[in-house]
Design a protein around this motif. Structure first.
Motif, PDB file in Angstrom:
ATOM      1  N   ASP A   1       0.828  -1.205   0.000  1.00 55.77           N
ATOM      2  CA  ASP A   1       0.000   0.000   0.000  1.00 55.77           C
ATOM      3  C   ASP A   1       0.867   1.261   0.000  1.00 55.77           C
ATOM      4  O   ASP A   1       0.377   2.362   0.292  1.00 55.77           O
ATOM      5  N   SER A   2       2.132   1.109  -0.332  1.00 52.57           N
ATOM      6  CA  SER A   2       3.032   2.253  -0.389  1.00 52.57           C
ATOM      7  C   SER A   2       2.643   3.176  -1.546  1.00 52.57           C
ATOM      8  O   SER A   2       2.161   2.734  -2.585  1.00 52.57           O
ATOM      9  N   ARG A   3       2.898   4.486  -1.360  1.00 51.34           N
ATOM     10  CA  ARG A   3       2.653   5.442  -2.430  1.00 51.34           C
ATOM     11  C   ARG A   3       3.790   5.471  -3.446  1.00 51.34           C
ATOM     12  O   ARG A   3       3.624   6.019  -4.534  1.00 51.34           O
TER      13      ARG A   3
ATOM     14  N   LEU B   1       8.075  -3.041 -13.597  1.00 49.05           N
ATOM     15  CA  LEU B   1       7.037  -3.351 -12.624  1.00 49.05           C
ATOM     16  C   LEU B   1       5.667  -3.288 -13.279  1.00 49.05           C
ATOM     17  O   LEU B   1       5.347  -2.337 -13.990  1.00 49.05           O
ATOM     18  N   TYR B   2       4.869  -4.322 -12.997  1.00 46.17           N
ATOM     19  CA  TYR B   2       3.480  -4.352 -13.429  1.00 46.17           C
ATOM     20  C   TYR B   2       2.574  -4.370 -12.202  1.00 46.17           C
ATOM     21  O   TYR B   2       2.893  -5.015 -11.186  1.00 46.17           O
ATOM     22  N   VAL B   3       1.439  -3.686 -12.303  1.00 47.39           N
ATOM     23  CA  VAL B   3       0.433  -3.664 -11.248  1.00 47.39           C
ATOM     24  C   VAL B   3      -0.867  -4.220 -11.824  1.00 47.39           C
ATOM     25  O   VAL B   3      -1.264  -3.859 -12.944  1.00 47.39           O
ATOM     26  N   ARG B   4      -1.510  -5.108 -11.062  1.00 46.49           N
ATOM     27  CA  ARG B   4      -2.755  -5.719 -11.530  1.00 46.49           C
ATOM     28  C   ARG B   4      -3.951  -4.964 -10.955  1.00 46.49           C
ATOM     29  O   ARG B   4      -4.123  -4.866  -9.736  1.00 46.49           O
ATOM     30  N   GLU B   5      -4.775  -4.437 -11.849  1.00 40.66           N
ATOM     31  CA  GLU B   5      -6.007  -3.756 -11.465  1.00 40.66           C
ATOM     32  C   GLU B   5      -7.139  -4.271 -12.338  1.00 40.66           C
ATOM     33  O   GLU B   5      -7.015  -4.311 -13.564  1.00 40.66           O
ATOM     34  N   ASN B   6      -8.210  -4.693 -11.684  1.00 37.98           N
ATOM     35  CA  ASN B   6      -9.365  -5.255 -12.398  1.00 37.98           C
ATOM     36  C   ASN B   6      -8.960  -6.418 -13.285  1.00 37.98           C
ATOM     37  O   ASN B   6      -9.472  -6.593 -14.399  1.00 37.98           O
TER      38      ASN B   6
ATOM     39  N   ALA C   1       3.797  -0.206 -14.618  1.00 44.42           N
ATOM     40  CA  ALA C   1       3.789   0.946 -13.718  1.00 44.42           C
ATOM     41  C   ALA C   1       5.070   1.765 -13.805  1.00 44.42           C
ATOM     42  O   ALA C   1       5.075   2.948 -13.455  1.00 44.42           O
ATOM     43  N   GLY C   2       6.166   1.141 -14.231  1.00 44.95           N
ATOM     44  CA  GLY C   2       7.429   1.871 -14.300  1.00 44.95           C
ATOM     45  C   GLY C   2       8.598   0.921 -14.436  1.00 44.95           C
ATOM     46  O   GLY C   2       8.443  -0.303 -14.357  1.00 44.95           O
ATOM     47  N   ALA C   3       9.775   1.497 -14.652  1.00 42.81           N
ATOM     48  CA  ALA C   3      10.992   0.711 -14.845  1.00 42.81           C
ATOM     49  C   ALA C   3      12.025   1.074 -13.788  1.00 42.81           C
ATOM     50  O   ALA C   3      12.131   2.235 -13.374  1.00 42.81           O
ATOM     51  N   ALA C   4      12.786   0.075 -13.361  1.00 46.26           N
ATOM     52  CA  ALA C   4      13.944   0.286 -12.484  1.00 46.26           C
ATOM     53  C   ALA C   4      15.155   0.460 -13.381  1.00 46.26           C
ATOM     54  O   ALA C   4      15.602  -0.499 -14.017  1.00 46.26           O
ATOM     55  N   ARG C   5      15.656   1.685 -13.448  1.00 40.16           N
ATOM     56  CA  ARG C   5      16.696   2.025 -14.418  1.00 40.16           C
ATOM     57  C   ARG C   5      18.076   1.748 -13.836  1.00 40.16           C
ATOM     58  O   ARG C   5      18.437   2.284 -12.784  1.00 40.16           O
ATOM     59  N   PRO C   6      18.864   0.916 -14.502  1.00 37.36           N
ATOM     60  CA  PRO C   6      20.169   0.530 -13.953  1.00 37.36           C
ATOM     61  C   PRO C   6      21.216   1.620 -14.142  1.00 37.36           C
ATOM     62  O   PRO C   6      21.101   2.485 -15.015  1.00 37.36           O
ATOM     63  N   GLY C   7      22.260   1.526 -13.315  1.00 38.99           N
ATOM     64  CA  GLY C   7      23.392   2.417 -13.481  1.00 38.99           C
ATOM     65  C   GLY C   7      24.435   1.806 -14.391  1.00 38.99           C
ATOM     66  O   GLY C   7      24.220   0.769 -15.023  1.00 38.99           O
TER      67      GLY C   7
ATOM     68  N   MET D   1       1.401   7.357  -5.896  1.00 42.72           N
ATOM     69  CA  MET D   1       0.212   6.510  -6.020  1.00 42.72           C
ATOM     70  C   MET D   1      -0.774   6.860  -4.917  1.00 42.72           C
ATOM     71  O   MET D   1      -0.507   7.698  -4.044  1.00 42.72           O
ATOM     72  N   ASP D   2      -1.947   6.200  -4.918  1.00 41.14           N
ATOM     73  CA  ASP D   2      -3.040   6.618  -4.037  1.00 41.14           C
ATOM     74  C   ASP D   2      -2.997   5.983  -2.649  1.00 41.14           C
ATOM     75  O   ASP D   2      -3.851   6.274  -1.814  1.00 41.14           O
ATOM     76  N   GLY D   3      -2.040   5.082  -2.388  1.00 43.42           N
ATOM     77  CA  GLY D   3      -1.940   4.486  -1.067  1.00 43.42           C
ATOM     78  C   GLY D   3      -2.852   3.303  -0.839  1.00 43.42           C
ATOM     79  O   GLY D   3      -2.862   2.710   0.257  1.00 43.42           O
ATOM     80  N   GLN D   4      -3.606   2.905  -1.853  1.00 42.90           N
ATOM     81  CA  GLN D   4      -4.436   1.706  -1.758  1.00 42.90           C
ATOM     82  C   GLN D   4      -3.578   0.474  -2.077  1.00 42.90           C
ATOM     83  O   GLN D   4      -2.588   0.573  -2.795  1.00 42.90           O
ATOM     84  N   PRO D   5      -3.931  -0.694  -1.525  1.00 45.26           N
ATOM     85  CA  PRO D   5      -3.130  -1.902  -1.790  1.00 45.26           C
ATOM     86  C   PRO D   5      -3.022  -2.187  -3.277  1.00 45.26           C
ATOM     87  O   PRO D   5      -4.002  -2.132  -4.014  1.00 45.26           O
ATOM     88  N   LYS D   6      -1.815  -2.496  -3.707  1.00 43.76           N
ATOM     89  CA  LYS D   6      -1.543  -2.795  -5.105  1.00 43.76           C
ATOM     90  C   LYS D   6      -0.897  -4.179  -5.220  1.00 43.76           C
ATOM     91  O   LYS D   6       0.014  -4.517  -4.459  1.00 43.76           O
TER      92      LYS D   6
END
Length: 344
Positions: free
Chosen positions: A62-64, A91-96, A102-108, A121-126
Motif C-alpha cells: 500500500d506504499s505510495r 514493474l506491473y500492477v494488476r487492477e481489475n 507501472a514503471g521501470a527500475a533504471r540501472p546504473g 500513487m493513491d496508497g491503496q493496496p496494489k
C-alpha cells in the motif's frame, strides 16, 4: 541520469513470492536452474542458469512509492539490447484483473543500482509483479517503500505452467525490457505461466538439456529449439532429444516451433543457404515426429517476425514489433493445443 532511490524502508525480495524458476537453487534465490544439480560443462550455459530471465517477484503493498536497490554481477552491456533489459527491471500492477506496466527500475553503469520505479500513487493496496534482469546475474534485490507501508508476498496468479526452452529469442533478445519478452507477455495475456528457459546461442538439443527438461514438472513444454543448432546437429540429435522427453512426459504436450527466417539471408547468399537448410531439416524431421508421437506437435512457418525485415533489431533478434507479430501468429495455435489438455 542516475535515478537514486530514497525509500524509508526496504524489504529483501527473496522473502517474497518468486515465480519463473525451472529448478530453484538454495542460496541463490534468483537462479533459474540449480547448477549443483545440473553441472553443465559449458561455462556460458552455467552463467545463463543464474540470469533471471522471466523470473518475477510478486508482492502486495500500500506504499505510495515503490523503489529498488540491487546488485548485479560484473559484465559488459550487449550492443543490441537495452540496459533495462540486461540489468534493469520493470514493474506491473494488476487492477481489475489486468496487468499494467507501472514503471521501470533504471540501472546504473556499474554493478550497484538504485532507482525509483513509481511514485505518487493513491496508497491503496496494489498487487505487483516485478520482472528481473534478463541478462545479468542478480546478486541482491531490495524493494523500497514508505515507512509504515506493508509489503507482503502475493500468491502466484498462475494455475498452469508451460516450460519454454529455447534460444536468444526466448531468452529475450532484443525486447525493450524484461516484461516484454514473449514468454512474459504470453503469461500476462493468457493467465498461463510460460516459464523462460532461454539460453542465448546455446540451445542445441544437448542431452544435458534433455535430462533437465525430462526431470522438470510442468503441464506442457514449448520449444524454440532450431535457432541455434546447425542442420547437422538437428539431424544427429533431434530424434533422441524428442524420445527422451516423450518417455519422461508421455501425456504432456510437447510443442516445437519452427525457427524464424534470419533476414541477413535476404542478401547474404551463404547465410540464406545455411538458414534454408536448417529450416528444411527441422521441418522434415518434425513432421515425421509429430506423426510418430501422439503428443508431439510442430508449428511450422518461418516468417512470424514478418517478411518486411522490420521485425528485428539486427536481422536476427526480435524487436517489440517482431514479438508482437510472433505472438499474434503463434499464440492462437499454442492455445488451441493447450486447450486439448485442459490448460487454459
Amino acid at each position: 541520469m542516475f535515478h537514486a532511490a530514497s525509500a524509508q524502508k526496504y524489504v529483501d525480495a527473496s522473502t517474497l513470492t518468486i515465480i519463473g524458476r525451472t529448478c530453484p537453487m538454495e542460496g541463490h534465490p534468483y537462479y533459474r536452474v540449480d547448477t549443483t544439480r545440473y553441472r553443465f560443462d559449458n561455462a556460458t550455459i552455467r552463467h545463463y542458469c543464474g540470469y533471471p530471465a522471466g523470473v518475477a517477484v510478486l508482492f502486495t503493498t500500500d506504499s505510495r512509492r515503490i523503489e529498488a536497490r540491487w546488485t548485479t554481477a560484473p559484465r559488459s552491456y550487449g550492443w543490441n539490447m537495452t540496459p533495462v533489459l540486461q540489468r534493469g527491471m520493470d514493474l506491473y500492477v494488476r487492477e481489475n484483473g489486468v496487468w499494467t506496466m507501472a514503471g521501470a527500475a533504471r540501472p546504473g553503469l556499474q554493478d550497484r543500482h538504485a532507482s525509483t520505479i513509481v511514485e505518487h500513487m493513491d496508497g491503496q493496496p496494489k498487487e505487483c509483479m516485478l520482472y528481473l534482469p534478463a541478462w545479468s546475474e542478480l546478486l541482491t534485490l531490495e524493494i523500497g517503500v514508505d515507512e509504515g507501508a506493508s509489503v507482503t508476498p502475493l500468491e502466484s496468479p498462475y494455475k498452469h505452467r508451460v516450460i519454454v526452452f529455447g534460444s536468444s529469442v526466448t531468452h529475450g533478445a532484443s525486447a525493450s525490457r524484461p516484461g516484454m519478452t514473449y514468454p512474459a507477455r504470453m503469461s500476462r495475456m493468457t493467465g498461463i505461466e510460460f516459464v523462460n528457459l532461454g539460453y542465448s546461442g546455446n540451445c542445441m538439443l544437448q542431452p544435458e538439456f534433455a535430462r533437465l527438461l525430462a526431470e522438470t514438472d510442468a503441464d506442457a513444454f514449448l520449444f524454440d529449439a532450431f535457432s541455434n543448432p546447425s542442420p547437422k546437429m538437428i539431424r544427429e540429435r533431434l530424434d533422441a532429444f524428442v524420445a527422451t522427453l516423450v518417455k519422461a512426459h508421455p501425456d504432456k504436450p510437447l510443442i516445437f516451433m519452427q525457427t524464424h527466417w534470419h533476414t541477413a539471408g535476404n542478401l547474404d547468399q551463404e547465410a540464406a543457404k545455411f538458414h534454408r537448410e536448417r529450416i528444411n531439416t527441422a521441418d522434415g524431421m518434425m513432421r515425421r515426429l509429430a506423426k510418430q508421437y501422439d503428443n508431439v506437435y510442430f508449428l511450422d512457418g518461418e516468417w512470424f517476425f514478418g517478411r518486411d525485415a522490420e521485425g528485428t533489431i539486427d536481422c536476427d533478434h526480435g524487436s517489440d514489433l517482431g514479438y508482437d507479430r510472433m505472438i499474434s501468429e503463434r499464440l492462437p495455435r499454442i492455445r488451441k493445443i493447450l486447450r486439448k489438455y485442459g490448460i487454459r
